[in-house]
Scaffold this motif. Sequence first.
Motif, PDB file in Angstrom:
ATOM      1  N   CYS A 147       0.816  -1.216   0.000  1.00  0.00           N
ATOM      2  CA  CYS A 147       0.000   0.000   0.000  1.00  0.00           C
ATOM      3  C   CYS A 147       0.849   1.266   0.000  1.00  0.00           C
ATOM      4  O   CYS A 147       0.370   2.338  -0.379  1.00  0.00           O
ATOM      5  CB  CYS A 147      -0.966   0.008   1.190  1.00  0.00           C
ATOM      6  SG  CYS A 147      -0.229   0.401   2.782  1.00  0.00           S
ATOM      7  N   LYS A 188      -6.453  -0.699   8.828  1.00  0.00           N
ATOM      8  CA  LYS A 188      -7.244  -0.937   7.624  1.00  0.00           C
ATOM      9  C   LYS A 188      -8.503  -1.735   7.966  1.00  0.00           C
ATOM     10  O   LYS A 188      -9.600  -1.457   7.453  1.00  0.00           O
ATOM     11  CB  LYS A 188      -6.408  -1.702   6.602  1.00  0.00           C
ATOM     12  CG  LYS A 188      -7.138  -2.123   5.330  1.00  0.00           C
ATOM     13  CD  LYS A 188      -7.353  -0.963   4.381  1.00  0.00           C
ATOM     14  CE  LYS A 188      -7.872  -1.457   3.030  1.00  0.00           C
ATOM     15  NZ  LYS A 188      -8.063  -0.345   2.080  1.00  0.00           N
ATOM     16  N   GLY A 238      -4.876   8.948   3.336  1.00  0.00           N
ATOM     17  CA  GLY A 238      -5.046   9.283   1.935  1.00  0.00           C
ATOM     18  C   GLY A 238      -5.688  10.647   1.756  1.00  0.00           C
ATOM     19  O   GLY A 238      -5.572  11.536   2.611  1.00  0.00           O
ATOM     20  N   ASP A 289     -11.766  12.207  -0.172  1.00  0.00           N
ATOM     21  CA  ASP A 289     -12.410  10.897  -0.264  1.00  0.00           C
ATOM     22  C   ASP A 289     -13.201  10.661   1.029  1.00  0.00           C
ATOM     23  O   ASP A 289     -12.612  10.593   2.116  1.00  0.00           O
ATOM     24  CB  ASP A 289     -11.334   9.819  -0.437  1.00  0.00           C
ATOM     25  CG  ASP A 289     -11.910   8.404  -0.545  1.00  0.00           C
ATOM     26  OD1 ASP A 289     -13.039   8.175  -0.080  1.00  0.00           O
ATOM     27  OD2 ASP A 289     -11.201   7.531  -1.076  1.00  0.00           O
ATOM     28  N   GLN A 314      -1.393   8.915  -1.266  1.00  0.00           N
ATOM     29  CA  GLN A 314      -1.914   7.900  -2.171  1.00  0.00           C
ATOM     30  C   GLN A 314      -1.348   8.145  -3.561  1.00  0.00           C
ATOM     31  O   GLN A 314      -0.873   9.225  -3.872  1.00  0.00           O
ATOM     32  CB  GLN A 314      -3.429   7.912  -2.207  1.00  0.00           C
ATOM     33  CG  GLN A 314      -4.079   9.207  -2.639  1.00  0.00           C
ATOM     34  CD  GLN A 314      -5.589   9.141  -2.471  1.00  0.00           C
ATOM     35  OE1 GLN A 314      -6.104   9.008  -1.359  1.00  0.00           O
ATOM     36  NE2 GLN A 314      -6.311   9.202  -3.583  1.00  0.00           N
ATOM     37  N   THR A 315      -1.387   7.104  -4.353  1.00  0.00           N
ATOM     38  CA  THR A 315      -0.947   7.184  -5.741  1.00  0.00           C
ATOM     39  C   THR A 315      -2.173   6.966  -6.612  1.00  0.00           C
ATOM     40  O   THR A 315      -2.792   5.905  -6.562  1.00  0.00           O
ATOM     41  CB  THR A 315       0.117   6.125  -6.040  1.00  0.00           C
ATOM     42  OG1 THR A 315       1.205   6.296  -5.132  1.00  0.00           O
ATOM     43  CG2 THR A 315       0.626   6.271  -7.459  1.00  0.00           C
ATOM     44  N   ASP A 375      -5.799   6.832  -7.351  1.00  0.00           N
ATOM     45  CA  ASP A 375      -6.961   6.646  -6.479  1.00  0.00           C
ATOM     46  C   ASP A 375      -6.690   5.666  -5.338  1.00  0.00           C
ATOM     47  O   ASP A 375      -7.594   5.368  -4.556  1.00  0.00           O
ATOM     48  CB  ASP A 375      -8.156   6.134  -7.299  1.00  0.00           C
ATOM     49  CG  ASP A 375      -8.650   7.159  -8.308  1.00  0.00           C
ATOM     50  OD1 ASP A 375      -8.502   8.363  -8.027  1.00  0.00           O
ATOM     51  OD2 ASP A 375      -9.158   6.757  -9.369  1.00  0.00           O
ATOM     52  N   THR A 376      -5.470   5.153  -5.255  1.00  0.00           N
ATOM     53  CA  THR A 376      -5.156   4.118  -4.265  1.00  0.00           C
ATOM     54  C   THR A 376      -4.502   4.745  -3.041  1.00  0.00           C
ATOM     55  O   THR A 376      -3.357   5.225  -3.100  1.00  0.00           O
ATOM     56  CB  THR A 376      -4.229   3.054  -4.860  1.00  0.00           C
ATOM     57  OG1 THR A 376      -4.823   2.518  -6.049  1.00  0.00           O
ATOM     58  CG2 THR A 376      -3.984   1.938  -3.854  1.00  0.00           C
ATOM     59  N   HIS A 407      -2.874   2.347   3.627  1.00  0.00           N
ATOM     60  CA  HIS A 407      -3.645   1.972   4.806  1.00  0.00           C
ATOM     61  C   HIS A 407      -3.663   3.163   5.769  1.00  0.00           C
ATOM     62  O   HIS A 407      -2.668   3.909   5.849  1.00  0.00           O
ATOM     63  CB  HIS A 407      -2.989   0.793   5.541  1.00  0.00           C
ATOM     64  CG  HIS A 407      -3.017  -0.498   4.780  1.00  0.00           C
ATOM     65  ND1 HIS A 407      -3.937  -0.795   3.803  1.00  0.00           N
ATOM     66  CD2 HIS A 407      -2.221  -1.614   4.895  1.00  0.00           C
ATOM     67  CE1 HIS A 407      -3.709  -2.009   3.331  1.00  0.00           C
ATOM     68  NE2 HIS A 407      -2.686  -2.518   3.966  1.00  0.00           N
TER      69      HIS A 407
END
Length: 753
Positions: free
Chosen positions: A187, A484, A519, A523, A558-559, A561-562, A565
Amino acid sequence: MTTVLDTVDVAQTSPDAEQPWQELGLKQDEYKRIREILERRPTSAELAMYSVMWSEHCSYKSSKVHLRRFGDLPQETPRGKQLAGIGENAGVIDIGQGWAVTFKIESHNHPSYIEPYQGAATGVGGIVRDIMAMGARPIAIMDPLRFGRIDHPDTARVLPGIVAGVGGYGNCLGLPNIGGELVFDECYQGNPLVNALCVGSLRHEDLHLANASGVGNKIVLFGAKTGGDGIGGVSVLASETFDADGPTKRPAVQVGDPFAEKVLIECCLDLYHAGVVEGIQDLGGAGLSCATSELASAGDGGMSIELDRVPLRDSSLRAEEILMSESQERMMAVVAPAQLDAFLEITEKWDVEATVLGEVTDGEHLVITWHGETIVDVPPRSVAHDGPVYQRPMERPAYLEELQADSTARLDRPASDEELRAQLLQVLGSPNVCDKSWVTDQYDRYVRGNTAQAMPADAGIVRVDEESGLGVALATDCNGRFAKLDPYAGAQLALAEAYRNVATTGAQPLAVSDCLNFGSPEDPGVMWQFSQSVDGLTDACRELGIPVTGGNVSFYNQTGDTAIHPTPVIAVLGVLDDVSRHASSGWQQTGEPVYLLGEARDELDGSQWSAVVHQHLGGTPPQVDLRAEKGLAEALREAVAGGAISSAHDVSDGGLGVALAESAMAHDIGAVINLPGAAFVDLFSESTGRVVVTVPDGEGSSLEAACVRYDVPFAKIGVTGGDSLVITDRFEVPIADLRETHQATLPLALDGR
């Protein structure tokens, strides 16, 4: 930015001039609000200041509404007063005998991905200056680090540079690195986490705060010259999400000079000792924009600054760039006119450049001029403290129900003693459990001679007072896999582990600093994770009776949309009246009884066993019993102080099997162990509130009495001795085999040895 000097007069007569507010990271409503505050359009210099100070990194605009819950916590530690807390450069707590310590943990994640060495180095430099700004001498650092897969090419790119940056800067400063973490997880691929902690010591009377008070007091910039490195730096980098195309902002990463910072430390301490500083602020994120606005905002008047007096490394810099530059090794002081000559004598003695930029005024605005023209005229609080506050939408992630339902109950467990042994070795040699000396050997852990304990021990220990032996123990922890699965429980588990690690030394845990890595706040699922983590930490601190003294929020990890944790890294600081009377983490004598404090439950979800043996993540993390953790800490403190414990090692990543193996490898002393319950659960469960201890001859009854007093379950499970770890009726492993497995992983992965 305009190429013509954009003064306040020009701004008033050209309200419709186009401005690059979007390129500077401002939202349309934020730009509109700036215009409402000023009752005109901002000048380009004002726009630069607002853009960096209203960035996520500097303004906490998405997290403020949640972080306010920390203010409801007790403001005193179990040992005494909190002398400074949230809102200051770092928290300061009383540890007795007229001594105080200040500590804080922060992030430098995105800069370290773009330029690993300088990103990590300046992360250390920045947190050290936060500690200096409180009037303290920095005495130790720590570095919780997280990377992507150990075998990924980008890990090979960033990890060596980050470790070299942490070590290079810290070693040159002469600061021992006494602990931290090294975690690998997919992650974090493309978004490593570089968190840095510093702790400093000071006498109560040496405490300094960041405010500009006293009309006529001078504003002095001292330290390194200002350059073009770090323009917009961390304040912009920490407010953006990286995409798959990789680094695009290399010029924004600051460049550090640890030797200049070492001189700056000694210069500051001389200035404090001479009593010539009324207020002080380090120049970190947002540079001069931050230092001037925060000092003025926290003061009792206004401030005037002549920006063209700033010493430059690059004479071509525009006013806006000077205000945004995050060049390192700089401080800003408020000095009474009567003390100015003495101040400048001390800076000259240390060959530190110092320049009077302006003074405190009786007005209400921060006014900055450039060659006689006014380019900034703002209410300082609107820049520094009254930025936007967002109530971001929150929503429990849809994936969570299915993830939590997928427990380890469906996974195959070892069918034989031979398989049990093999899986223990497999976990012991896995990247997140293996020996970390490939990293820690690059750090000086014992410089200055006051380190009593460092990695791989559960907690670092450093002496504060050389006469009495008074000192502190520190630990940082977080299991992102647990967070997570359940961010509320994950934050509490991180706190519980750090609290327990400090307690294993015999120290009394006193206070918390946190670095909350998440992140994108845009979101709703990430904001739900964040809010849950803050709730978990707040509730746990209230139960344990300890304050959160400060910390850091790092969003946009985040990279594409990912997101990473949820990774709420928690630092706990405890106090030892005499650091020479601490418990070590490994067995030191043969023939000593081995006790297990606490009880194992069938809790394998999120464990290292599930990750390493089955590449599985699912279920719900171990239960947290904070009352039991508090009782365990009290029992440990009493038993260590009374000489009833010779070593103590907490049970966490990998379970009891790993704790036993690490205890044996510490000094090549084996043991014969009789597991109290089912072998698999006993060895691999990561149930909380457990510690393995050894007891000097004849002290067993004292330990047991302490456990009974604090309602801590205990079992005598074996005795130390021999050259193997023997699990009775199950298997045995020579210590040499344990060590070979434990030590091989990082060298093989990182340099092919």
